[in-house]
Every structure is written in C-alpha cells, then in structure tokens.
Design an enzyme around this catalytic site. Sequence first.
Site, PDB file in Angstrom:
ATOM      1  N   ASP A 185       0.824  -1.210   0.000  1.00  0.00           N
ATOM      2  CA  ASP A 185       0.000   0.000   0.000  1.00  0.00           C
ATOM      3  C   ASP A 185       0.858   1.260   0.000  1.00  0.00           C
ATOM      4  OD1 ASP A 185       0.958  -0.326   2.595  1.00  0.00           O
ATOM      5  OD2 ASP A 185      -0.998  -0.828   3.435  1.00  0.00           O
ATOM      6  N   ASN A 195      -7.012  -2.394  14.607  1.00  0.00           N
ATOM      7  CA  ASN A 195      -8.411  -2.642  14.249  1.00  0.00           C
ATOM      8  C   ASN A 195      -8.562  -3.912  13.402  1.00  0.00           C
ATOM      9  OD1 ASN A 195      -7.309  -1.885  11.834  1.00  0.00           O
ATOM     10  ND2 ASN A 195      -8.558  -0.052  11.534  1.00  0.00           N
ATOM     11  N   HIS A 217      -6.920  -4.542  10.558  1.00  0.00           N
ATOM     12  CA  HIS A 217      -6.707  -4.385   9.109  1.00  0.00           C
ATOM     13  C   HIS A 217      -5.464  -5.140   8.643  1.00  0.00           C
ATOM     14  CE1 HIS A 217      -4.161  -0.362   9.347  1.00  0.00           C
ATOM     15  NE2 HIS A 217      -3.419  -1.405   9.597  1.00  0.00           N
ATOM     16  N   GLU A 242      -9.484  -2.073   5.695  1.00  0.00           N
ATOM     17  CA  GLU A 242     -10.015  -1.716   7.002  1.00  0.00           C
ATOM     18  C   GLU A 242     -11.246  -2.561   7.331  1.00  0.00           C
ATOM     19  OE1 GLU A 242      -8.063   0.053   8.576  1.00  0.00           O
ATOM     20  OE2 GLU A 242      -7.657   2.037   7.757  1.00  0.00           O
TER      21      GLU A 242
HETATM   22  P1  PGA Z   1       2.622  -1.594  12.860  1.00  0.00           P
HETATM   23  O1  PGA Z   1       1.391  -1.489  11.861  1.00  0.00           O
HETATM   24  O2  PGA Z   1       3.555  -2.593  12.280  1.00  0.00           O
HETATM   25  O3  PGA Z   1       3.229  -0.199  12.851  1.00  0.00           O
HETATM   26  O4  PGA Z   1       2.083  -1.996  14.184  1.00  0.00           O
HETATM   27  C1  PGA Z   1       0.815  -2.665  11.421  1.00  0.00           C
HETATM   28  C2  PGA Z   1      -0.344  -2.375  10.510  1.00  0.00           C
HETATM   29  O5  PGA Z   1      -1.036  -1.370  10.695  1.00  0.00           O
HETATM   30  O6  PGA Z   1      -0.586  -3.192   9.603  1.00  0.00           O
END
Ligand code: PGA
Length: 253
Positions: free
Chosen positions: A74, A145, A147, A152
């Site tokens: 992404d 959350n 995702h 999302e």
């Molecule tokens: P993080 O993010 O590795 O910074 O915890 C993970 C994500 O949002 O997929």
Amino acid sequence: MPATLTPQVFPSAEDASAALANEIGNLVRIRASENRSVVLGLATGSTPIRLYSELAQLHRMGLSFANVITFNLDEYLGLERSHAESYWQFMHFRLFDHIDIPPENIHIPDGTIADEDLAPYCAGYETAICEAGGIDLQVLGIGHNGHIGFNEPGSPPDVTTHVTSLNEITIRDAARAFGGAEFVPTRAITMGVRTILDARRVVLMAFGTSKAQIVSEALTSEVTADLPATYLHNHQDATFYLDAEAASMLSQG
Ligand code: PGA
C-alpha cells in the site's frame, strides 16, 4: 475453520524476524539456483523493521537479491515519494538501499496518481503482479483494528488493488508520525483482500502486548469483514509469527 492458521510463537520479535528472514533467504537461494525469480509482497510499519534489517544482514553475508521482485501492499494517496512518511521512503531507508535488488523490480503504489487515473493504475498493479508470476510470499502486519494492508474493517473479500479511505483508528495510529491526525492522508492505494489471498504463502507478524487482543480475536473469530485478518483462515498456507507478548492472550493448549 481450517486448521492451517496456527500461530508460531517465538520468544522475541528478533527470533520471529530472523526465522522469516531465513525462510526468505532460502527461497531466494533456491530460486537463484534454478534461474528463477522470487516475488515477495512486502509491508511497512514498525513490525517488519527487524525483518528488513535481517535481510540486509543476509545480503552483507553474501546473499544476492538480484532475482527478487517486490510488490508493496500500500501507499498513502497524496504523498510524493520524497515525503518522509511515504512508504517509498520507508522501504528504501529500511531495505532497498541496503540490498542489490534491481530498482526496476521494486513496485510500490504511486501516491501521486490523479483521481481520474486511479482505476487503470490499480488494474495495472494487479497485472504487474500476475506478469511477475504471482506473489510467492506475502508479509503482513496487523492493525489494532484488524486491518491487513489498508483493508479496514468492513472490507469485502473479493476486491483487488483499489483506493480506500483510512479508518479513524488507522489515522490515530499514524498521527504521531505525521505530527498530528490532521496531517495524516485520508486515502490510500492498497492491495485488496483478494490480492493478499492469492499469494502462495502469507506470514502475518505481530509483536508486543498492544497486539495481543487483536491477535487473539483474529485467531479465534469466524471469518468476518469486521476483522479483515480473519480472511486468512480461508488461505491454505497462512500463519501468524508472534512474539510471546503478542501471543499472551491466546489460550493455552
Ligand atoms: P505496525 O502497523 O507494524 O506499525 O504496528 C501494522 C499495521 O497497521 O498493519
């Protein structure tokens, strides 16, 4: 639910990252000996940083990434590559500047595409994945959350690369890096759940106590759009690589 989504729990994030780096290194070596390329799906965020330093270390020890093709999950929409928080910057700073991957083998969604060009651009990203032979191994993190990529809660399962709006938890999690929630982009280009599920192997990494709750929910919940990581239950070769803290809410036995 299929029994394939069993977590692997490591004593530390370093151990989990080294295990995945070694798996990737072995795949790269085997394919090189067969004169074939390896297609990796890569993630950003704090979670894969140790994996990328382990891969850079493997390169310093002699492993070539000349046969590696990468596709990132992404990118924020509206950010130039030069923006400090762009995923283009992150990937170069953390990995690509330290290995010998040919620049033309690197694919990161372009956050500067104009709105009217986004649909063909996203379709082209999918075509490029197909033409490379499909993703051999997809690396994922998990949001608080649930995702995966920027898919999302509420994301349907049959969507490929597309434009999405960021959820408020995702914006809150990014606010510090951007110096305030008001500076976090509200949209992103992301591989879809379908793109991720089409990878031949998926490894989701999660570290630290802050991920314990969502990891436990993702592993025990039925498949639901409310928690996109649960879609991995539908994959034949998906696993969670956890440190002891992220695994601390899993029931024993
Ligand atoms: P993080 O993010 O590795 O910074 O915890 C993970 C994500 O949002 O997929």
